[in-house]
Design a protein around this motif. Structure first.
Motif, mmCIF file in Angstrom:
data_model
loop_
_atom_site.group_PDB
_atom_site.id
_atom_site.type_symbol
_atom_site.label_atom_id
_atom_site.label_comp_id
_atom_site.label_asym_id
_atom_site.label_seq_id
_atom_site.Cartn_x
_atom_site.Cartn_y
_atom_site.Cartn_z
ATOM 1 N N SER A 1 0.837 -1.206 0.000
ATOM 2 C CA SER A 1 0.000 0.000 0.000
ATOM 3 C C SER A 1 0.871 1.255 0.000
ATOM 4 N N PRO A 2 0.384 2.325 -0.571
ATOM 5 C CA PRO A 2 1.126 3.588 -0.555
ATOM 6 C C PRO A 2 1.344 4.128 0.860
ATOM 7 N N THR A 3 0.440 3.792 1.773
ATOM 8 C CA THR A 3 0.591 4.235 3.158
ATOM 9 C C THR A 3 1.818 3.612 3.793
ATOM 10 N N LEU A 4 2.085 2.370 3.490
ATOM 11 C CA LEU A 4 3.255 1.691 4.023
ATOM 12 C C LEU A 4 4.537 2.317 3.482
ATOM 13 N N ALA B 1 4.838 5.436 2.370
ATOM 14 C CA ALA B 1 4.943 6.788 2.927
ATOM 15 C C ALA B 1 5.453 6.763 4.364
ATOM 16 N N SER B 2 4.987 5.812 5.152
ATOM 17 C CA SER B 2 5.458 5.744 6.539
ATOM 18 C C SER B 2 6.922 5.337 6.603
ATOM 19 N N LYS C 1 8.900 8.438 5.722
ATOM 20 C CA LYS C 1 8.818 9.387 6.833
ATOM 21 C C LYS C 1 9.798 9.030 7.950
#
Length: 101
Positions: A68-71, A73-74, A77
């Motif tokens: 996922s893109p959230t993974l 991005a985190s 970060k």
């Protein structure tokens, strides 16, 4: 603040903290080395960032399912914490040099 220290990786964050302490000490005793120590903090922060990105991509590569893109991005970060800390050390060294002259 301690959460950022642990998230950024204790090894590189400890090294950067030691560089910051040396920077503060040198601001009183060895002013000619301030720029060098600031650049060292920047380089160590960039190295921590690149190694964080490498380990993130290695972990993503081992996943067999879609990512996922959230993974992503985190992971980016978290890897940037060392870089930001190194940049702050460099900016502090420049500010000390600016105000000491």
């Amino acid at each position: 603040m301690l959460e950022l220290f642990n998230s950024g990786g204790p090894l590189f964050m400890s090294i950067l903290t030691i560089i910051l302490i040396i920077l503060v000490y040198c601001s009183f005793k060895h002013k000619q080395k301030l720029n060098l120590i600031g650049r060292l903090g920047l380089i160590v922060g960039a190295l921590g960032h690149l190694l964080g990105l490498y380990s993130m991509f290695e972990a993503l590569e081992s996943l067999e399912s879609s990512v996922s893109p959230t993974l992503i991005a985190s992971g980016i970060k978290v890897s940037m914490i060392c870089l930001i800390y190194g940049l702050l050390i460099y900016i502090i060294s420049l500010l000390i040099l600016l105000f000491k002259k």
